[in-house]
Design an enzyme around this catalytic site. Structure first.
Site, PDB file in Angstrom:
ATOM      1  N   GLY A  13       0.671  -1.159   0.069  1.00  0.00           N
ATOM      2  CA  GLY A  13      -0.054  -0.139   0.051  1.00  0.00           C
ATOM      3  C   GLY A  13       0.972   1.294   0.006  1.00  0.00           C
ATOM      4  CG  ASN A  15       1.794   3.431  -5.779  1.00  0.00           C
ATOM      5  OD1 ASN A  15       2.337   4.585  -6.434  1.00  0.00           O
ATOM      6  ND2 ASN A  15       2.445   2.195  -6.014  1.00  0.00           N
ATOM      7  CG  MET A  92      -1.028  -7.873  -6.579  1.00  0.00           C
ATOM      8  SD  MET A  92      -0.634  -7.081  -7.872  1.00  0.00           S
ATOM      9  CE  MET A  92       1.042  -6.404  -7.281  1.00  0.00           C
ATOM     10  NE  ARG A  93     -10.707 -11.943  -6.756  1.00  0.00           N
ATOM     11  CZ  ARG A  93     -10.602 -13.233  -6.736  1.00  0.00           C
ATOM     12  NH1 ARG A  93      -9.765 -13.792  -6.309  1.00  0.00           N
ATOM     13  NH2 ARG A  93     -11.754 -13.912  -7.045  1.00  0.00           N
ATOM     14  CG  ASN A 109      -3.510  -1.080 -12.504  1.00  0.00           C
ATOM     15  OD1 ASN A 109      -3.454  -1.010 -11.232  1.00  0.00           O
ATOM     16  ND2 ASN A 109      -2.769  -1.939 -13.195  1.00  0.00           N
ATOM     17  CG  HIS A 111       1.622  -2.279 -15.850  1.00  0.00           C
ATOM     18  ND1 HIS A 111       1.276  -3.708 -14.943  1.00  0.00           N
ATOM     19  CD2 HIS A 111       2.548  -2.627 -16.650  1.00  0.00           C
ATOM     20  CE1 HIS A 111       1.764  -4.518 -15.736  1.00  0.00           C
ATOM     21  NE2 HIS A 111       2.609  -3.871 -16.673  1.00  0.00           N
TER      22      HIS A 111
END
Ligand code: GAR
Length: 193
Positions: A13, A15, A92-93, A109, A111
């Site tokens: 966590g 970010n 992560m899902r 998101n 990445h």
């Protein structure tokens, strides 16, 4: 109007923590309100960080659940919050089409690679193993594919002189922390009402 957002995490966590601090007293103060930090993992360290900072948190464990049934439970949890955006920060899902369709172009998101070159988990390890001289961090909309959504912004990460994966991760995360809030601010302020 301030955007109402939820931040989704699965782990550390870092970010998320930057976004929470920016929303409370920094760059994002005037453009968003964090209505919820959500995790699919009860042991995500980020949940405690968010709670200690005084933000509302919730967890629905995803382990062993079918993707759509789990996402339906999450949608039910979110419905009363009237969210404008969902910000993924190390979530992560994979989200099901059911979930994506409930928030079209509303899920963002970050990445740790160019999503056109590398998808999935381990973006910095990929850049390290490839021996790249530079890579990038991508902020993108989430669609039904794995890291295939429209790119909102990319920033270059110079890898020259970095000999260890840990160094790449450290420099990359610092870039993510700076970039994510800046890109979100731009998006929230300039979205067509
Ligand atoms: C970040 O590096 C983020 O870009 C990455 O997970 C890390 C989460 O760190 N996300 C992905 O790889 C998504 N495919 P954090 O929990 O400290 O923010």
């Amino acid at each position: 109007m301030k955007k109402r957002i939820a931040i989704f995490i699965s782990g550390r966590g870092s970010n998320m923590e930057v976004i929470l601090r920016q929303a409370r007293e920094g760059l994002l103060r005037d453009c968003c309100t964090v209505a919820l930090v959500f995790s699919n993992r009860p042991d995500a360290p980020g949940l405690k960080i968010a709670g200690d900072l005084g933000f509302p948190t919730a967890c629905i464990p995803s382990a062993g659940k079918k993707r759509e049934a789990f996402d339906r439970d999450v949608l039910d949890l979110l419905a009363p919050l009237k969210l404008d955006y969902i910000v993924l920060a190390g979530y992560m899902r994979m989200l099901s089409p059911l979930f994506i369709r409930a928030y079209p172009r509303r899920i963002i998101n970050i990445h740790p690679a160019d999503t056109r070159k590398f998808q999935g988990i381990g973006g910095y390890a990929w850049a390290f193993e490839q021996g790249l001289k530079k890579t990038c961090v991508t902020v993108h909309y989430v669609d039904e594919g794995m890291d295939t959504g429209e790119i909102i912004a990319q920033r270059e990460l110079d890898l020259r002189g970095l000999d260890y994966l840990e160094e790449i991760e450290k420099k990359g995360l610092a870039l993510e922390h700076k970039m994510y809030s800046e890109v979100l601010k731009e998006l929230f302020e300039h979205e067509q009402e």
